[in-house]
Design a protein around this motif. Structure first.
Motif, mmCIF file in Angstrom:
data_model
loop_
_atom_site.group_PDB
_atom_site.id
_atom_site.type_symbol
_atom_site.label_atom_id
_atom_site.label_comp_id
_atom_site.label_asym_id
_atom_site.label_seq_id
_atom_site.Cartn_x
_atom_site.Cartn_y
_atom_site.Cartn_z
ATOM 1 N N LYS A 2 0.838 -1.196 0.000
ATOM 2 C CA LYS A 2 0.000 0.000 0.000
ATOM 3 C C LYS A 2 0.870 1.243 0.000
ATOM 4 O O LYS A 2 1.889 1.297 0.695
ATOM 5 N N ALA A 3 0.452 2.254 -0.766
ATOM 6 C CA ALA A 3 1.121 3.546 -0.774
ATOM 7 C C ALA A 3 0.064 4.624 -0.571
ATOM 8 O O ALA A 3 -0.988 4.586 -1.206
ATOM 9 N N MET A 4 0.329 5.573 0.331
ATOM 10 C CA MET A 4 -0.607 6.661 0.600
ATOM 11 C C MET A 4 0.032 7.982 0.180
ATOM 12 O O MET A 4 1.207 8.244 0.471
ATOM 13 N N PHE A 5 -0.757 8.823 -0.496
ATOM 14 C CA PHE A 5 -0.283 10.102 -1.010
ATOM 15 C C PHE A 5 -0.994 11.235 -0.279
ATOM 16 O O PHE A 5 -2.228 11.306 -0.267
ATOM 17 N N VAL A 6 -0.212 12.127 0.325
ATOM 18 C CA VAL A 6 -0.752 13.227 1.120
ATOM 19 C C VAL A 6 -0.177 14.534 0.589
ATOM 20 O O VAL A 6 1.043 14.666 0.418
ATOM 21 N N GLY A 7 -1.031 15.501 0.341
ATOM 22 C CA GLY A 7 -0.576 16.804 -0.143
ATOM 23 C C GLY A 7 -1.720 17.787 -0.137
ATOM 24 O O GLY A 7 -2.895 17.411 -0.056
ATOM 25 N N GLY A 8 -1.387 19.052 -0.224
ATOM 26 C CA GLY A 8 -2.401 20.094 -0.221
ATOM 27 C C GLY A 8 -3.212 20.114 -1.503
ATOM 28 O O GLY A 8 -2.950 19.368 -2.462
ATOM 29 N N THR A 9 -4.191 20.992 -1.542
ATOM 30 C CA THR A 9 -5.049 21.146 -2.716
ATOM 31 C C THR A 9 -4.215 21.514 -3.941
ATOM 32 O O THR A 9 -3.333 22.373 -3.869
ATOM 33 N N ASP A 10 -4.499 20.842 -5.050
ATOM 34 C CA ASP A 10 -3.841 21.120 -6.332
ATOM 35 C C ASP A 10 -2.323 20.990 -6.239
ATOM 36 O O ASP A 10 -1.575 21.798 -6.799
ATOM 37 N N SER A 11 -1.854 19.960 -5.537
ATOM 38 C CA SER A 11 -0.416 19.706 -5.448
ATOM 39 C C SER A 11 0.052 18.692 -6.487
ATOM 40 O O SER A 11 1.247 18.427 -6.593
ATOM 41 N N GLY A 27 -7.206 17.229 -0.226
ATOM 42 C CA GLY A 27 -6.228 18.297 -0.071
ATOM 43 C C GLY A 27 -6.300 19.006 1.264
ATOM 44 O O GLY A 27 -5.636 20.033 1.466
ATOM 45 N N MET A 28 -7.070 18.476 2.201
ATOM 46 C CA MET A 28 -7.184 19.079 3.524
ATOM 47 C C MET A 28 -5.969 18.689 4.358
ATOM 48 O O MET A 28 -5.871 17.568 4.846
ATOM 49 N N VAL A 29 -5.018 19.629 4.508
ATOM 50 C CA VAL A 29 -3.789 19.325 5.241
ATOM 51 C C VAL A 29 -3.480 20.349 6.337
ATOM 52 O O VAL A 29 -2.568 20.126 7.135
ATOM 53 N N LEU A 51 -7.494 19.476 12.767
ATOM 54 C CA LEU A 51 -8.455 18.472 12.289
ATOM 55 C C LEU A 51 -7.880 17.707 11.103
ATOM 56 O O LEU A 51 -8.045 16.486 10.995
ATOM 57 N N ALA A 52 -7.191 18.410 10.213
ATOM 58 C CA ALA A 52 -6.555 17.745 9.072
ATOM 59 C C ALA A 52 -5.484 16.774 9.552
ATOM 60 O O ALA A 52 -5.363 15.658 9.034
ATOM 61 N N ALA A 53 -4.692 17.199 10.549
ATOM 62 C CA ALA A 53 -3.648 16.315 11.089
ATOM 63 C C ALA A 53 -4.271 15.065 11.697
ATOM 64 O O ALA A 53 -3.767 13.953 11.501
ATOM 65 N N LEU A 54 -5.373 15.237 12.441
ATOM 66 C CA LEU A 54 -6.066 14.091 13.041
ATOM 67 C C LEU A 54 -6.547 13.138 11.962
ATOM 68 O O LEU A 54 -6.370 11.903 12.071
ATOM 69 N N LEU A 55 -7.135 13.668 10.908
ATOM 70 C CA LEU A 55 -7.666 12.840 9.828
ATOM 71 C C LEU A 55 -6.559 12.053 9.133
ATOM 72 O O LEU A 55 -6.656 10.832 8.948
ATOM 73 N N LYS A 56 -5.491 12.747 8.751
ATOM 74 C CA LYS A 56 -4.420 12.080 8.009
ATOM 75 C C LYS A 56 -3.681 11.075 8.908
ATOM 76 O O LYS A 56 -3.331 9.978 8.466
ATOM 77 N N ARG A 57 -3.424 11.427 10.155
ATOM 78 C CA ARG A 57 -2.753 10.481 11.051
ATOM 79 C C ARG A 57 -3.594 9.237 11.264
ATOM 80 O O ARG A 57 -3.077 8.115 11.299
ATOM 81 N N SER A 58 -4.907 9.416 11.401
ATOM 82 C CA SER A 58 -5.790 8.262 11.603
ATOM 83 C C SER A 58 -5.758 7.339 10.403
ATOM 84 O O SER A 58 -5.732 6.107 10.550
ATOM 85 N N GLY A 97 4.260 19.006 7.209
ATOM 86 C CA GLY A 97 5.183 18.588 8.265
ATOM 87 C C GLY A 97 4.511 18.291 9.588
ATOM 88 O O GLY A 97 4.873 17.335 10.290
ATOM 89 N N HIS A 98 3.485 19.074 9.943
ATOM 90 C CA HIS A 98 2.831 18.874 11.243
ATOM 91 C C HIS A 98 2.077 17.553 11.311
ATOM 92 O O HIS A 98 1.781 17.056 12.405
ATOM 93 N N ILE A 99 1.750 16.980 10.162
ATOM 94 C CA ILE A 99 1.014 15.711 10.148
ATOM 95 C C ILE A 99 1.879 14.593 10.712
ATOM 96 O O ILE A 99 1.389 13.683 11.397
ATOM 97 N N LEU A 100 3.186 14.655 10.443
ATOM 98 C CA LEU A 100 4.087 13.607 10.918
ATOM 99 C C LEU A 100 4.345 13.676 12.418
ATOM 100 O O LEU A 100 4.649 12.661 13.042
#
Length: 306
Positions: free
Chosen positions: A30-39, A135-137, A141-148, A168-171
């Motif tokens: 599995k690979a997950m891709f995380v980035g802001g809107t229109d990245s 693109g919600m980063v 709340l965005a950090a909680l979502l992506k970390r989960s 960066g704050h997501i990590l």
């Protein structure tokens, strides 16, 4: 094949990383891709899915982007497996209707729907599953979502398309054993920010295509269970109205098709839908929070508003 050129080096490196990554689950990678809107993450996911499929891999794409979906119609979490090169999976292998466009409305339901589809992907079997996120980063709340998502899906490769450190704050606070390899890459230089109207126009076109050629279906409300697409919503005959967007679900909570309410009366609801299966396969009708107008425009209906 992707060219090992200056412009293609990033994609080739990611492709090689995917092929060499060690699965943390003992199943497909599995690979997950995380980035802001229109990245450019969705373009990259599709490019990699095409390349990996062409190489003979059984590839799936799990799309968490409710507002700008590329797998399934807007307002849904979608899964396409197997991925078809150059395909346009508006009618995906599986999907879950949520009926809202921003994950901030109900983070818990977004995560739960994704887990349901990841389970479905494991049942179907895959070599590689590419997970595209919204693109919600920014913000807690965005950090909680992506970390989960990372903790629960445990990707073998976590890709951050980082624009000026916005991811960066997501990590921070994320356990190292919750994912395998980490890659940080800059957003695509070709990525262009779209304005609100362009995003709305994209959704209108998807809904127009989705309902184009559909037919009418009448359901007896005494025989089909009504369920809210989110715990924040209410599901009862009183909330049904013309234009309301609903999901036609099977017995496992997966959505067979979307439908638009065109009439209510006599204990029955009339729907416009592309669903072409057996009526008996519809076990529940998921009620969302959006009205879809004739031209495809989506209007949010706040909880409790009738």
């Amino acid at each position: 094949m992707l060219e090992d050129s200056r412009q293609g080096t990033m994609e080739v490196g990611l492709l090689r990383g995917l092929l060499q990554a060690r699965s943390t689950s003992g199943e497909g990678r599995k690979a997950m891709f995380v980035g802001g809107t229109d990245s450019g993450k969705t373009f990259l996911v599709r490019q990699l899915a095409d390349e990996l499929s062409r190489s003979g891999k059984r590839v799936g794409v799990l799309d968490f982007d409710l507002g700008q979906s590329t797998v399934g119609p807007p307002g849904c979490i979608g899964l396409q497996l197997p991925w078809e090169e150059g395909g346009d999976p508006l009618f995906p292998s599986a999907m879950v209707f949520l009926g809202f466009l921003s994950p901030a409305f109900d983070v818990g339901s977004v995560i739960e729907a994704g887990l349901r589809l990841e389970k479905r992907a494991r049942e179907l079997g895959y070599d590689l599953l590419l997970v595209d996120t919204s693109g919600m980063v920014e913000g807690p709340l965005a950090a909680l979502l992506k970390r989960s998502k990372v903790r629960l899906l445990r990707p073998d490769l976590l890709v951050l398309l980082d624009r000026e450190g916005e991811t960066g704050h997501i990590l921070r606070g994320l356990e190292e054993n919750s994912f395998g390899e980490l890659k940080r890459i800059p957003p695509s230089p070709e990525a262009r920010r779209r304005n609100r109207e362009e995003r709305a126009a994209y959704r209108r076109e998807l809904y127009r295509r989705y309902f184009q050629g559909g037919g009418e279906l009448t359901l007896d409300l005494r025989e089909v269970e009504m369920v809210p697409s989110s715990p924040r919503l209410v599901a009862s005959p009183d909330v049904l109205c013309e234009g309301l967007l609903v999901g036609l679900n099977d017995g496992e909570g997966l959505t067979l098709a979307l439908a638009r309410v065109v009439g209510v009366g006599g204990g029955k609801v009339s729907l416009r839908t592309p669903f072409a299966g057996r009526e008996g396969d519809i076990r529940a009708m998921a009620v969302g929070s959006s009205l879809i107008l004739e031209e495809g425009t989506l209007r949010f209906r706040p909880p409790g508003d009738r």
